[in-house]
Design a protein around this motif. Structure first.
Motif, PDB file in Angstrom:
ATOM      1  N   MET A 155      -8.296  18.974 -12.510  1.00 34.15           N
ATOM      2  CA  MET A 155      -7.183  18.059 -12.272  1.00 34.15           C
ATOM      3  C   MET A 155      -7.413  17.234 -11.021  1.00 34.15           C
ATOM      4  SD  MET A 155      -4.189  17.447 -10.379  1.00 34.15           S
ATOM      5  CE  MET A 155      -3.900  18.979  -9.527  1.00 34.15           C
ATOM      6  N   TRP A 156      -7.862  17.895  -9.919  1.00 39.28           N
ATOM      7  CA  TRP A 156      -8.097  17.185  -8.664  1.00 39.28           C
ATOM      8  C   TRP A 156      -9.253  16.187  -8.795  1.00 39.28           C
ATOM      9  CZ3 TRP A 156      -5.059  16.173  -4.968  1.00 39.28           C
ATOM     10  CH2 TRP A 156      -4.075  17.075  -4.540  1.00 39.28           C
ATOM     11  N   MET A 157     -10.310  16.574  -9.492  1.00 38.19           N
ATOM     12  CA  MET A 157     -11.441  15.665  -9.675  1.00 38.19           C
ATOM     13  C   MET A 157     -11.014  14.412 -10.435  1.00 38.19           C
ATOM     14  SD  MET A 157     -14.622  18.248 -10.487  1.00 38.19           S
ATOM     15  CE  MET A 157     -15.703  16.873 -10.861  1.00 38.19           C
ATOM     16  N   ASN A 158     -10.274  14.602 -11.523  1.00 38.63           N
ATOM     17  CA  ASN A 158      -9.815  13.456 -12.310  1.00 38.63           C
ATOM     18  C   ASN A 158      -8.838  12.599 -11.522  1.00 38.63           C
ATOM     19  OD1 ASN A 158     -11.326  14.146 -14.569  1.00 38.63           O
ATOM     20  ND2 ASN A 158      -9.712  15.444 -15.403  1.00 38.63           N
ATOM     21  N   PHE A 159      -7.937  13.263 -10.779  1.00 38.38           N
ATOM     22  CA  PHE A 159      -6.941  12.506 -10.028  1.00 38.38           C
ATOM     23  C   PHE A 159      -7.589  11.697  -8.906  1.00 38.38           C
ATOM     24  CE2 PHE A 159      -3.917  12.209  -6.464  1.00 38.38           C
ATOM     25  CZ  PHE A 159      -2.955  11.410  -7.079  1.00 38.38           C
ATOM     26  N   THR A 199       1.919  14.114  -9.299  1.00 38.40           N
ATOM     27  CA  THR A 199       2.829  15.237  -9.554  1.00 38.40           C
ATOM     28  C   THR A 199       3.014  15.465 -11.050  1.00 38.40           C
ATOM     29  OG1 THR A 199       3.999  14.775  -7.482  1.00 38.40           O
ATOM     30  CG2 THR A 199       5.139  16.144  -9.113  1.00 38.40           C
ATOM     31  N   ILE A 200       3.212  14.379 -11.774  1.00 35.49           N
ATOM     32  CA  ILE A 200       3.382  14.486 -13.227  1.00 35.49           C
ATOM     33  C   ILE A 200       2.108  15.017 -13.877  1.00 35.49           C
ATOM     34  CG2 ILE A 200       3.762  13.174 -15.350  1.00 35.49           C
ATOM     35  CD1 ILE A 200       5.549  11.293 -13.697  1.00 35.49           C
ATOM     36  N   TYR A 201       0.949  14.541 -13.406  1.00 38.25           N
ATOM     37  CA  TYR A 201      -0.329  14.978 -13.974  1.00 38.25           C
ATOM     38  C   TYR A 201      -0.584  16.458 -13.665  1.00 38.25           C
ATOM     39  CZ  TYR A 201      -5.328  15.048 -15.006  1.00 38.25           C
ATOM     40  OH  TYR A 201      -6.559  15.366 -15.512  1.00 38.25           O
ATOM     41  N   TYR A 202      -0.186  16.899 -12.458  1.00 35.07           N
ATOM     42  CA  TYR A 202      -0.340  18.312 -12.104  1.00 35.07           C
ATOM     43  C   TYR A 202       0.494  19.192 -13.036  1.00 35.07           C
ATOM     44  CZ  TYR A 202       0.466  22.680  -9.586  1.00 35.07           C
ATOM     45  OH  TYR A 202       0.597  24.007  -9.259  1.00 35.07           O
ATOM     46  N   GLY A 230       0.814  -1.213   0.000  1.00 32.89           N
ATOM     47  CA  GLY A 230       0.000   0.000   0.000  1.00 32.89           C
ATOM     48  C   GLY A 230       0.847   1.263   0.000  1.00 32.89           C
ATOM     49  N   VAL A 231       1.927   1.244   0.786  1.00 31.14           N
ATOM     50  CA  VAL A 231       2.827   2.397   0.814  1.00 31.14           C
ATOM     51  C   VAL A 231       3.465   2.608  -0.548  1.00 31.14           C
ATOM     52  CG1 VAL A 231       4.982   3.278   1.780  1.00 31.14           C
ATOM     53  CG2 VAL A 231       3.273   2.265   3.285  1.00 31.14           C
ATOM     54  N   MET A 232       3.904   1.529  -1.178  1.00 37.59           N
ATOM     55  CA  MET A 232       4.500   1.644  -2.511  1.00 37.59           C
ATOM     56  C   MET A 232       3.481   2.144  -3.525  1.00 37.59           C
ATOM     57  SD  MET A 232       6.899  -1.772  -2.649  1.00 37.59           S
ATOM     58  CE  MET A 232       7.367  -1.416  -4.332  1.00 37.59           C
ATOM     59  N   ALA A 233       2.236   1.641  -3.423  1.00 34.90           N
ATOM     60  CA  ALA A 233       1.186   2.100  -4.341  1.00 34.90           C
ATOM     61  C   ALA A 233       0.900   3.585  -4.134  1.00 34.90           C
ATOM     62  CB  ALA A 233      -0.084   1.278  -4.131  1.00 34.90           C
ATOM     63  N   PHE A 234       0.906   4.027  -2.865  1.00 37.43           N
ATOM     64  CA  PHE A 234       0.672   5.445  -2.570  1.00 37.43           C
ATOM     65  C   PHE A 234       1.785   6.315  -3.157  1.00 37.43           C
ATOM     66  CE2 PHE A 234       1.406   9.141   0.157  1.00 37.43           C
ATOM     67  CZ  PHE A 234       0.160   9.758   0.073  1.00 37.43           C
ATOM     68  N   LEU A 235       3.035   5.865  -3.026  1.00 34.59           N
ATOM     69  CA  LEU A 235       4.160   6.628  -3.579  1.00 34.59           C
ATOM     70  C   LEU A 235       4.077   6.698  -5.105  1.00 34.59           C
ATOM     71  CD1 LEU A 235       7.104   5.348  -1.337  1.00 34.59           C
ATOM     72  CD2 LEU A 235       5.899   7.547  -1.204  1.00 34.59           C
ATOM     73  N   ILE A 236       3.669   5.592  -5.717  1.00 32.08           N
ATOM     74  CA  ILE A 236       3.512   5.593  -7.173  1.00 32.08           C
ATOM     75  C   ILE A 236       2.418   6.569  -7.593  1.00 32.08           C
ATOM     76  CG2 ILE A 236       2.746   4.185  -9.138  1.00 32.08           C
ATOM     77  CD1 ILE A 236       4.155   1.805  -7.796  1.00 32.08           C
ATOM     78  N   LEU A 237       1.303   6.559  -6.848  1.00 34.93           N
ATOM     79  CA  LEU A 237       0.207   7.487  -7.157  1.00 34.93           C
ATOM     80  C   LEU A 237       0.633   8.938  -6.935  1.00 34.93           C
ATOM     81  CD1 LEU A 237      -2.902   5.626  -5.709  1.00 34.93           C
ATOM     82  CD2 LEU A 237      -2.398   6.086  -8.099  1.00 34.93           C
ATOM     83  N   ALA A 238       1.449   9.188  -5.900  1.00 30.46           N
ATOM     84  CA  ALA A 238       1.936  10.549  -5.660  1.00 30.46           C
ATOM     85  C   ALA A 238       2.810  11.018  -6.819  1.00 30.46           C
ATOM     86  CB  ALA A 238       2.723  10.592  -4.348  1.00 30.46           C
TER      87      ALA A 238
END
Length: 199
Positions: free
Chosen positions: A149-153, A37-40, A25-33
């Motif tokens: 952006m936030w809604m899609n993310f 960042t890239i999407y932002y 879960g921690v790794m998945a959270f870091l990947i999503l972060a």
């Protein structure tokens, strides 16, 4: 003895499963972060490129008015206003020649950039006979791109996070299965050995 072994195996399995899911879960959270960042940055660059195109189109008609103002004596009070954007002229060292901005610029960077709640577009005026000067367009950032952006993310990121967690649970069970089988075989071996010794 069998009950004790079963409870011990179950406790070890649950502890291993929780640790694996937590790490996953921690790794998945870091990947999503990282993806967030890239999407932002992508969303911000897309918004700025849209404003750049609009400001460049507006500049084509506005620059001729600025040149007329310059030829007529460059009186500050007569500096032309633009309907769509606030405008100003700065020297490259940051001196204000004339401005309709509420807040002065903090940085003079050619191109387009976001500063606080405003978007600024700077054009070098050297090719128009106004060397060492920038024509600046300003507009307020409405923040709609950020909301989208936030809604899609949150939507797609939440679905991706749930899918990753589900995949992690499946993988953890596959990871634990060999250990469970080995423990069962060992337990059966101990039972058979104990039985033979008793016999």
């Amino acid at each position: 003895m069998s009950v004790t072994n079963d409870s011990g195996i179950s406790f070890a399995e649950n502890r291993t499963l929780r640790a694996f899911v937590l790490l996953y879960g921690v790794m998945a959270f870091l990947i999503l972060a990282l993806i967030g960042t890239i999407y932002y940055r992508y969303s911000k660059e897309l918004m700025l490129s849209t404003h750049r195109l609009s400001m460049q189109i507006e500049a084509e008609s506005y620059i001729s008015r600025v040149m007329t103002w310059k030829e007529s004596g460059a009186v500050r009070e007569a500096f032309p206003k633009d309907i769509a954007y606030h405008t100003a002229i700065y020297t490259k060292n940051g001196t204000v020649i004339v401005s309709y901005f509420d807040v002065p610029l903090k940085q003079l960077t050619p191109g387009i950039y976001k500063e606080g709640e405003h978007i600024h577009f700077l054009m070098a005026m050297g090719s128009y006979g106004m060397k060492e000067m920038f024509l600046v367009f300003e507009t307020k950032d409405d923040g709609l791109w950020l909301q989208a952006m936030w809604m899609n993310f949150l939507l797609y990121g939440g679905l991706l996070f749930a899918a990753l967690l589900s995949l992690g649970v499946v993988l953890s069970r596959l990871f634990i299965r060999p250990m469970r089988e080995a423990v069962v075989l060992l337990d059966n071996f101990i039972k058979d050995t104990t039985h033979e010794l008793n016999t």
